[in-house]
Design an enzyme around this catalytic site. Structure first.
Site, PDB file in Angstrom:
ATOM      1  N   GLU A   1      40.917  52.885  40.994  1.00 47.60           N
ATOM      2  CA  GLU A   1      40.707  52.329  42.331  1.00 47.60           C
ATOM      3  C   GLU A   1      42.057  52.093  42.991  1.00 47.60           C
ATOM      4  O   GLU A   1      43.104  52.254  42.350  1.00 47.60           O
ATOM      5  CB  GLU A   1      39.889  51.028  42.242  1.00 47.60           C
ATOM      6  CG  GLU A   1      38.452  51.279  41.801  1.00 47.60           C
ATOM      7  CD  GLU A   1      37.643  50.020  41.581  1.00 47.60           C
ATOM      8  OE1 GLU A   1      38.073  48.938  42.004  1.00 47.60           O
ATOM      9  OE2 GLU A   1      36.581  50.128  40.949  1.00 47.60           O
TER      10      GLU A   1
ATOM     11  N   HIS B   1      37.008  44.317  52.148  1.00 42.61           N
ATOM     12  CA  HIS B   1      36.855  45.597  51.449  1.00 42.61           C
ATOM     13  C   HIS B   1      36.819  46.690  52.505  1.00 42.61           C
ATOM     14  O   HIS B   1      36.093  46.580  53.495  1.00 42.61           O
ATOM     15  CB  HIS B   1      35.569  45.603  50.620  1.00 42.61           C
ATOM     16  CG  HIS B   1      35.548  46.703  49.603  1.00 42.61           C
ATOM     17  ND1 HIS B   1      35.449  48.028  49.950  1.00 42.61           N
ATOM     18  CD2 HIS B   1      35.648  46.677  48.249  1.00 42.61           C
ATOM     19  CE1 HIS B   1      35.472  48.769  48.854  1.00 42.61           C
ATOM     20  NE2 HIS B   1      35.606  47.975  47.807  1.00 42.61           N
TER      21      HIS B   1
ATOM     22  N   ARG C   1      44.095  47.522  49.010  1.00 42.98           N
ATOM     23  CA  ARG C   1      43.041  47.282  49.994  1.00 42.98           C
ATOM     24  C   ARG C   1      43.496  46.743  51.334  1.00 42.98           C
ATOM     25  O   ARG C   1      42.909  47.064  52.368  1.00 42.98           O
ATOM     26  CB  ARG C   1      42.065  46.252  49.412  1.00 42.98           C
ATOM     27  CG  ARG C   1      41.075  46.895  48.576  1.00 42.98           C
ATOM     28  CD  ARG C   1      40.015  45.961  48.177  1.00 42.98           C
ATOM     29  NE  ARG C   1      39.394  46.623  47.054  1.00 42.98           N
ATOM     30  CZ  ARG C   1      38.661  46.045  46.154  1.00 42.98           C
ATOM     31  NH1 ARG C   1      38.439  44.752  46.228  1.00 42.98           N
ATOM     32  NH2 ARG C   1      38.127  46.733  45.182  1.00 42.98           N
TER      33      ARG C   1
ATOM     34  N   HIS D   1      35.179  40.338  51.614  1.00 48.74           N
ATOM     35  CA  HIS D   1      34.771  40.720  50.258  1.00 48.74           C
ATOM     36  C   HIS D   1      35.156  39.688  49.212  1.00 48.74           C
ATOM     37  O   HIS D   1      34.372  39.390  48.308  1.00 48.74           O
ATOM     38  CB  HIS D   1      35.432  42.062  49.939  1.00 48.74           C
ATOM     39  CG  HIS D   1      35.099  42.631  48.602  1.00 48.74           C
ATOM     40  ND1 HIS D   1      33.816  42.998  48.261  1.00 48.74           N
ATOM     41  CD2 HIS D   1      35.878  42.922  47.527  1.00 48.74           C
ATOM     42  CE1 HIS D   1      33.819  43.486  47.026  1.00 48.74           C
ATOM     43  NE2 HIS D   1      35.050  43.433  46.552  1.00 48.74           N
TER      44      HIS D   1
ATOM     45  N   ARG E   1      44.411  40.795  46.158  1.00 53.77           N
ATOM     46  CA  ARG E   1      43.927  41.089  44.810  1.00 53.77           C
ATOM     47  C   ARG E   1      43.886  42.595  44.540  1.00 53.77           C
ATOM     48  O   ARG E   1      43.399  43.372  45.374  1.00 53.77           O
ATOM     49  CB  ARG E   1      42.517  40.529  44.629  1.00 53.77           C
ATOM     50  CG  ARG E   1      41.875  40.892  43.308  1.00 53.77           C
ATOM     51  CD  ARG E   1      40.538  40.218  43.167  1.00 53.77           C
ATOM     52  NE  ARG E   1      39.551  40.748  44.083  1.00 53.77           N
ATOM     53  CZ  ARG E   1      38.664  41.683  43.785  1.00 53.77           C
ATOM     54  NH1 ARG E   1      38.636  42.220  42.573  1.00 53.77           N
ATOM     55  NH2 ARG E   1      37.790  42.076  44.677  1.00 53.77           N
TER      56      ARG E   1
HETATM   57  P1  FAD Z   1      29.641  34.273  41.166  1.00 54.36           P
HETATM   58  O1  FAD Z   1      29.308  35.409  40.316  1.00 54.36           O
HETATM   59  O2  FAD Z   1      29.590  34.490  42.627  1.00 54.36           O
HETATM   60  O3  FAD Z   1      28.666  33.070  40.807  1.00 54.36           O
HETATM   61  C1  FAD Z   1      28.667  31.900  41.585  1.00 54.36           C
HETATM   62  C2  FAD Z   1      27.594  30.973  41.079  1.00 54.36           C
HETATM   63  O4  FAD Z   1      27.780  29.680  41.647  1.00 54.36           O
HETATM   64  C3  FAD Z   1      26.181  31.382  41.466  1.00 54.36           C
HETATM   65  O5  FAD Z   1      25.363  31.183  40.332  1.00 54.36           O
HETATM   66  C4  FAD Z   1      25.786  30.390  42.544  1.00 54.36           C
HETATM   67  O6  FAD Z   1      24.414  30.104  42.611  1.00 54.36           O
HETATM   68  C5  FAD Z   1      26.545  29.169  42.066  1.00 54.36           C
HETATM   69  N1  FAD Z   1      26.754  28.180  43.114  1.00 54.36           N
HETATM   70  C6  FAD Z   1      27.541  28.268  44.206  1.00 54.36           C
HETATM   71  N2  FAD Z   1      27.448  27.150  44.937  1.00 54.36           N
HETATM   72  C7  FAD Z   1      26.578  26.337  44.290  1.00 54.36           C
HETATM   73  C8  FAD Z   1      26.053  25.056  44.555  1.00 54.36           C
HETATM   74  N3  FAD Z   1      26.371  24.349  45.650  1.00 54.36           N
HETATM   75  N4  FAD Z   1      25.174  24.536  43.670  1.00 54.36           N
HETATM   76  C9  FAD Z   1      24.796  25.220  42.564  1.00 54.36           C
HETATM   77  N5  FAD Z   1      25.263  26.436  42.268  1.00 54.36           N
HETATM   78  C10 FAD Z   1      26.138  26.986  43.123  1.00 54.36           C
HETATM   79  N6  FAD Z   1      35.266  42.331  41.108  1.00 54.36           N
HETATM   80  C11 FAD Z   1      35.750  43.152  40.158  1.00 54.36           C
HETATM   81  O7  FAD Z   1      36.612  42.749  39.368  1.00 54.36           O
HETATM   82  N7  FAD Z   1      35.258  44.412  40.042  1.00 54.36           N
HETATM   83  C12 FAD Z   1      34.301  44.919  40.865  1.00 54.36           C
HETATM   84  O8  FAD Z   1      33.877  46.044  40.725  1.00 54.36           O
HETATM   85  C13 FAD Z   1      33.812  44.078  41.905  1.00 54.36           C
HETATM   86  N8  FAD Z   1      32.896  44.539  42.780  1.00 54.36           N
HETATM   87  C14 FAD Z   1      32.368  43.677  43.693  1.00 54.36           C
HETATM   88  C15 FAD Z   1      31.352  44.118  44.537  1.00 54.36           C
HETATM   89  C16 FAD Z   1      30.749  43.250  45.407  1.00 54.36           C
HETATM   90  C17 FAD Z   1      29.662  43.737  46.320  1.00 54.36           C
HETATM   91  C18 FAD Z   1      31.159  41.899  45.457  1.00 54.36           C
HETATM   92  C19 FAD Z   1      30.509  40.934  46.388  1.00 54.36           C
HETATM   93  C20 FAD Z   1      32.186  41.457  44.653  1.00 54.36           C
HETATM   94  C21 FAD Z   1      32.805  42.330  43.758  1.00 54.36           C
HETATM   95  N9  FAD Z   1      33.816  41.910  42.921  1.00 54.36           N
HETATM   96  C22 FAD Z   1      34.310  42.752  41.966  1.00 54.36           C
HETATM   97  C23 FAD Z   1      34.229  40.508  42.895  1.00 54.36           C
HETATM   98  C24 FAD Z   1      33.520  39.805  41.723  1.00 54.36           C
HETATM   99  O9  FAD Z   1      32.219  40.291  41.602  1.00 54.36           O
HETATM  100  C25 FAD Z   1      33.461  38.297  41.923  1.00 54.36           C
HETATM  101  O10 FAD Z   1      34.710  37.799  42.306  1.00 54.36           O
HETATM  102  C26 FAD Z   1      33.038  37.615  40.632  1.00 54.36           C
HETATM  103  O11 FAD Z   1      31.835  38.172  40.177  1.00 54.36           O
HETATM  104  C27 FAD Z   1      32.867  36.136  40.859  1.00 54.36           C
HETATM  105  O12 FAD Z   1      32.302  35.571  39.721  1.00 54.36           O
HETATM  106  P2  FAD Z   1      32.093  33.995  39.639  1.00 54.36           P
HETATM  107  O13 FAD Z   1      31.519  33.719  38.321  1.00 54.36           O
HETATM  108  O14 FAD Z   1      33.347  33.326  40.018  1.00 54.36           O
HETATM  109  O15 FAD Z   1      31.066  33.665  40.817  1.00 54.36           O
HETATM  110  C1  SIN Z   2      34.658  48.072  44.364  1.00 58.43           C
HETATM  111  O1  SIN Z   2      33.890  48.518  43.520  1.00 58.43           O
HETATM  112  O2  SIN Z   2      35.195  48.747  45.239  1.00 58.43           O
HETATM  113  C2  SIN Z   2      34.954  46.618  44.329  1.00 58.43           C
HETATM  114  C3  SIN Z   2      35.940  46.368  43.279  1.00 58.43           C
HETATM  115  C4  SIN Z   2      36.531  45.007  43.423  1.00 58.43           C
HETATM  116  O3  SIN Z   2      36.215  44.268  44.346  1.00 58.43           O
HETATM  117  O4  SIN Z   2      37.369  44.684  42.597  1.00 58.43           O
END
Ligand code: FAD
Ligand code: SIN
Length: 538
Positions: free
Chosen positions: A115, A243, A291, A352, A387
């Protein structure tokens, strides 16, 4: 309710932390709270994959470190980058042990993707639904843990500190302590308090601040807003990553469908309305530049041509391979009548990822005692001003692991605290003087206004006048929403609006502090970089 370890969030950060604590402390209770269904997280939507140096002959830690530092544009903490890159490999192996399937070559080696900003092929993935596969495997592993209680549809309202015991707590208070949280239990419609010894904030991102975002509706920055209200430290909020390639679908509001950067990694080319492959005019790395550069280039092309999208051209790519690697994208495009072998995909940038968040140290400790943070809500120093793709899932796992290590230590050093006494001392939620909301339009309209003003004034390209305007409009929204909050029974919608306003304020304030352009923050009034490197701490 009392629990030994409390986890806010059921994404990759929260789940991996909980699994480790549960395994090490089989006689302790771990409670995970999540505000909607357990799997509704940013994690579930991750497409491209997780970056890691799996083969030191083909790749090296130093190259991954260097790529991360270059993307971060001077603001990464090198020590943290080295920790994440080196420890990340072990964390990926654990993910595999918990049952995550990554794609493999016929010979059995992992298929590695590429990427933007990566100098090597190093991204493990499961087709184009990597996050879905991870979330599936982790939730399955959680089900097998008897001492984990995962409560869905439980909205965390606020972090409980000495403030709730009647003490004055300010930004200068050095010994703020987290005793647990107030939650709105959506099943019972009651507000409850949960008292804990150790709490992990893993509440994810805040993409919903903007009109167009790849994030699901849960990404409303609740954790950062709660932390700010509790007088904890927040860092680098101006660095919002857009993104470059969300699918352009006119009329679609809320969550935009992502076209993973891995498509460009496999050869996809960005073209403008004239069909010109324009990226070479912006950066020698062309479509695989970091990005911030690609998103700004697209923004510029859209403005020059007066259009709302550019195109991603995949027509020249091996279609069989495209289908194998990106079946979900292929199906989505087909459902809209876009045949990627014949048609170009209309794409535009969308909010994103939040590079800033709750400031943590190298052990995921926040400025509030007994409160840790990991995942997208945290600012660890890894990403700096931008990032590197696929570093986020890696960072979430590395810091969830570090939080787990230190949490156990904190827990063992603190057995004197009597949770029952604390539970009695913490007052119940005070809902005096509030009534049921009279009309939801007061909330929904303010939300629309907020998203519009943040998208128009605090987007990919900023300037002082736009930030000033955003500030004035935010003041009004803040004032109106606080009044509404004082007299209305709490609901997720009202709390999310309030949290989004707080997060927007933090983004604008941080953007105003930064008198330069760096990484994801581009201000046309200060187009150059300042020689002084600094993080923005609020
Ligand atoms: P999340 O997975 O967002 O989980 C947050 C949790 O907190 C949820 O369960 C939610 O319900 C809970 N929560 C929030 N507020 C409250 C509240 N007030 N009360 C109770 N619960 C609450 N990153 C990569 O490294 N590689 C990728 O390929 C990639 N692709 C992506 C594609 C997309 C479409 C998106 C949106 C993001 C992508 N990212 C990628 C970024 C990555 O997915 C996220 O940064 C990462 O998954 C965040 O994980 P997390 O555990 O911090 O939060
Ligand atoms: C993507 O798959 O392009 C998202 C990857 C990322 O947010 O790290």
């Amino acid at each position: 309710m009392q629990t030994d370890f409390l986890v806010i969030g059921s994404g990759i950060a929260g789940l991996t932390y909980a699994l480790k604590v549960a395994h090490d402390c089989p006689d302790k209770t771990i409670t995970i709270l999540t505000k909607t269904q357990s799997d509704e997280t940013n994690t579930k939507y991750a497409q491209g994959g997780i970056a890691g140096v799996m083969d030191e002959e083909q790749d090296s830690f130093s190259k991954h470190v260097e790529d991360t530092l270059i993307a971060g544009d001077g603001l990464c903490d090198k020590h943290i980058v080295e920790i994440v890159v080196q420890e990340g490999v072990q964390r990926i192996k654990e993910l595999i042990d918990w049952g995550t399937n990554f794609d493999k070559e016929p010979g059995g080696d992992y298929k590695l993707g590429k990427e933007g900003g990566h100098s090597e092929y190093r991204i493990l993935h499961h087709k184009d639904i990597t996050g879905f596969e991870m979330e599936r495997a982790l939730l399955q592993a959680i089900k097998n843990c008897k001492n984990i209680n995962l409560i869905s549809h439980c909205f965390v309202l606020d972090i409980i500190t000495q403030h709730h015991l009647g003490y004055l707590v300010t930004k200068s208070t050095t010994d703020i302590e987290c005793y647990g949280v107030y939650v709105l239990n959506l099943a019972t419609k009651k507000i409850e308090k949960i008292i804990s010894r150790v709490t992990l904030l893993a509440s994810g991102g805040n993409g919903q601040v903007y009109r167009s975002t790849t994030n699901p509706s849960i990404a409303t920055g609740d954790g950062v807003a709660m932390m700010y209200r509790a007088k904890g430290r927040i860092e680098n909020m101006e660095f919002i990553q857009f993104h470059p390639t969300a699918l352009y679908e006119p009329g679609v509001r809320g969550q935009s469908f992502l076209i993973t950067e891995a498509v460009r990694g496999d050869g996809g080319i960005l073209r403008n309305q004239q069909g010109e492959a324009f990226m070479q005019r912006y950066d020698s790395r062309k479509d695989l530049a970091p990005r911030d550069i690609v998103a700004r280039a697209i923004d510029s092309e859209m403005k020059i041509n007066g259009t709302e999208y550019v195109y991603l051209d995949c027509r020249h790519m091996n279609q069989q391979k495209f289908l194998e690697h990106f079946p979900n994208i292929h199906a989505k495009c087909m459902s809209l009548g876009i045949d990627v072998s014949k048609d170009m995909i209309p794409v535009s940038p969308a909010a994103h990822y939040s590079c800033g968040g709750v400031k943590t140290d190298e052990w995921a400790r926040t400025s509030i005692n007994h409160l840790f943070a990991a995942g997208e809500c945290a600012c660890t120093g890894l990403h700096g001003a931008n990032r590197l793709a696929s570093n986020s899932l890696l960072e979430a796992m590395v810091f969830a692991h570090r939080a787990y290590k230190k949490s156990i230590e904190t827990f063992n050093n603190d057995t004197s605290k009597d949770l029952s006494t604390l539970e009695k001392a913490v007052p119940d939620w005070n809902a005096a003087g509030t009534t049921a909301p009279k009309e939801m339009i007061l909330i929904t309209q303010s939300l629309k206004e907020l998203k519009l003003l943040m998208s128009d004034y605090v987007g990919i390209v900023r300037n002082n006048e736009r930030l000033h305007r955003a500030n004035r409009r935010l003041d009004l929204l803040h004032e109106e929403t606080e009044k509404l909050y004082e007299k209305t029974e709490v609901s997720p919608q009202l709390c999310e609006l309030r949290n989004l306003i707080t997060v927007s304020y933090l983004i604008v304030k941080s953007a105003e502090f930064r008198k330069e352009s760096r990484g994801l923050h581009f201000n046309t009034d200060y187009p150059n970089q300042s020689p002084i490197l600094q993080n923005t701490i609020l």
